[in-house]
Design an enzyme around this catalytic site. Structure first.
Site, short mmCIF file in Angstrom:
data_model
loop_
_atom_site.label_atom_id
_atom_site.label_comp_id
_atom_site.label_asym_id
_atom_site.label_seq_id
_atom_site.Cartn_x
_atom_site.Cartn_y
_atom_site.Cartn_z
N ASN A 13 52.71 35.93 34.10
CA ASN A 13 52.58 36.57 35.28
C ASN A 13 53.26 35.78 36.58
O ASN A 13 52.65 34.67 36.66
CB ASN A 13 50.91 36.64 35.69
CG ASN A 13 50.65 36.95 36.93
OD1 ASN A 13 51.37 37.76 37.65
ND2 ASN A 13 49.40 36.87 37.34
N TRP A 14 54.25 36.06 36.93
CA TRP A 14 55.06 35.50 38.12
C TRP A 14 54.51 35.42 39.36
O TRP A 14 54.85 34.69 40.31
CB TRP A 14 56.42 35.97 37.98
CG TRP A 14 57.41 35.80 36.88
CD1 TRP A 14 56.81 35.39 35.48
CD2 TRP A 14 58.66 36.40 36.80
NE1 TRP A 14 57.99 35.45 34.40
CE2 TRP A 14 58.99 36.25 35.40
CE3 TRP A 14 59.53 36.87 37.41
CZ2 TRP A 14 60.32 36.20 34.76
CZ3 TRP A 14 60.76 37.09 36.95
CH2 TRP A 14 61.29 36.72 35.70
N LYS A 15 53.55 36.28 39.56
CA LYS A 15 52.84 36.47 40.90
C LYS A 15 54.06 36.74 41.99
O LYS A 15 54.86 37.49 41.61
CB LYS A 15 52.10 35.33 41.23
CG LYS A 15 51.04 34.87 40.01
CD LYS A 15 50.06 33.90 40.35
CE LYS A 15 49.07 33.65 39.20
NZ LYS A 15 48.06 32.81 39.44
N HIS A 103 43.53 41.41 39.07
CA HIS A 103 43.69 40.06 38.68
C HIS A 103 42.63 39.32 39.94
O HIS A 103 42.74 39.81 41.00
CB HIS A 103 45.04 39.62 39.21
CG HIS A 103 45.65 37.96 38.94
ND1 HIS A 103 45.22 37.45 39.93
CD2 HIS A 103 45.94 37.65 37.79
CE1 HIS A 103 45.52 35.99 39.57
NE2 HIS A 103 46.09 36.04 38.26
N GLU A 105 43.13 37.25 42.06
CA GLU A 105 43.74 37.16 43.49
C GLU A 105 43.87 38.58 44.12
O GLU A 105 43.63 38.37 45.29
CB GLU A 105 45.28 36.71 43.08
CG GLU A 105 45.29 35.15 42.90
CD GLU A 105 46.44 34.65 42.13
OE1 GLU A 105 47.60 35.36 42.06
OE2 GLU A 105 46.55 33.66 41.70
N GLU A 175 40.04 35.14 32.67
CA GLU A 175 40.55 34.12 33.56
C GLU A 175 39.48 33.78 34.37
O GLU A 175 39.24 34.25 35.47
CB GLU A 175 41.59 34.95 34.36
CG GLU A 175 42.71 35.42 33.57
CD GLU A 175 43.94 35.44 34.22
OE1 GLU A 175 44.91 34.57 33.69
OE2 GLU A 175 44.08 35.75 35.42
N GLY A 181 45.42 28.48 38.47
CA GLY A 181 46.58 27.66 39.41
C GLY A 181 45.96 26.02 39.67
O GLY A 181 46.38 25.87 40.71
N SER A 221 45.66 28.07 34.06
CA SER A 221 46.31 26.78 33.80
C SER A 221 46.85 26.31 32.20
O SER A 221 46.70 25.54 31.68
CB SER A 221 45.47 25.70 34.13
OG SER A 221 45.39 25.75 35.38
N GLY A 242 50.21 31.96 34.34
CA GLY A 242 50.82 32.04 35.87
C GLY A 242 52.19 30.97 36.04
O GLY A 242 53.08 31.26 35.38
N GLY A 243 51.62 29.87 36.42
CA GLY A 243 52.55 28.85 36.87
C GLY A 243 53.65 28.41 35.84
O GLY A 243 54.97 28.52 36.26
P1 PGA Z 1 47.91 29.89 36.12
O1 PGA Z 1 47.74 31.43 36.48
O2 PGA Z 1 48.35 29.92 34.78
O3 PGA Z 1 48.88 29.64 37.06
O4 PGA Z 1 46.44 29.16 36.34
C1 PGA Z 1 47.32 32.28 35.40
C2 PGA Z 1 46.99 33.54 36.25
O5 PGA Z 1 46.54 33.59 37.27
O6 PGA Z 1 47.29 34.67 35.57
#
Ligand code: PGA
Length: 265
Positions: A13-15, A103, A105, A175, A181, A221, A242-243
């Protein structure tokens, strides 16, 4: 050891990162790094921002390599006066396989509700794509001992109105919000407890056969160094990353770690 009952899925997930030029470079590197053995062992998807999707679709061409393209969100209507939104039928036309729905966010920053997530998941299914429905407790809910109740509420609410046949095909991402993050991943035991809780809610509501079929990812993470221990858990069927997915080499290392776990089981 018995073979794993579900085919794992590792998703990046590149956001809101990487423009379409950077997206091409990232996917080219990823395609170079991923091995046929990775694709044999598990499914892999990347979820770039909307503006990158067409470029990545063209780059990936037909079915080789079988790297799946995903989106991060969509509207629940197929068309209409919804300024700024993107419809599920538009995504389906681009060859999108998976759409992330709800998600944290989106829930925390954009007011997304369980009801909205359920409508989106239904729209994604209607357009023959697979929703990745995200659920997870906040740090406050966890500290208050409310994790199980929160997960039940989110699973029930975010899948409301879906049939057993629909539920069995979708993916759920566990999650925990406190792990996203933050660099503070859940422990393997936490990840397993959350995934097992989600599976038991699915079993109560849609039956044990459906619950056994649903793929449950862990997200929060995930890195090349913790992926294997998280993904070795029996109810964890992959990861939503994500990251670390912004770096093709790190993401390929996570896929390789996942493959190692699944080949060994
Ligand atoms: P993260 O994000 O790996 O940067 O913690 C995961 C996500 O939000 O799907």
């Amino acid at each position: 050891m018995a073979p794993r009952p579900r085919r794992p899925l590792v998703s990046g997930n590149w956001k809101m990162n990487l423009d379409h030029f950077a997206a091409i470079a990232n996917v080219q590197r990823l395609v170079f790094r991923l091995q046929p053995a990775d694709y044999r062992a598990l499914d892999v998807s990347v979820h770039p921002p909307f503006t990158d999707l067409r470029s990545v679709q063209v780059l990936l061409g037909n079915d080789e390599p079988p790297l799946a393209l995903g989106a991060q969100h969509c509207h629940f209507a197929d068309a209409g006066a919804f300024t700024g939104e993107v419809s599920p039928s538009m995504l389906a036309k681009l060859g999108i396989a998976y759409v992330i729905c709800g998600h944290s966010e989106r829930r925390q920053l954009f007011g997304e509700t369980d009801e909205g997530v359920a409508a989106r998941a239904a729209a994604v299914l209607r357009n023959r794509m697979v929703p990745i429905v995200c659920v997870g407790e906040t740090a406050e809910e966890r500290d208050a001992g409310a994790t199980d109740a929160r997960l039940a509420e989110q699973v029930e609410g975010s899948l409301a109105g879906l049939s057993a046949e629909e539920v069995r095909t979708l993916v759920i991402a566990y999650e925990p919000v406190w792990a996203i993050g933050t660099g503070r991943s859940a422990t393997p035991d936490d990840a397993e407890a959350g995934a097992a809780r989600i599976r038991s809610v699915l079993a109560e509501r849609w039956g044990s056969e459906v619950a056994r079929a649903v793929r449950i990812q862990y997200g929060g993470s995930v890195t090349p160094s913790n992926a294997a221990s998280l993904l070795a858990q029996p109810d964890v069927d992959g990861a939503l990353v994500g990251g670390a997915s912004l770096d093709a080499d790190a993401f390929a290392d996570i896929v390789a770690a996942a493959r190692g776990v699944y080949e060994a089981s």
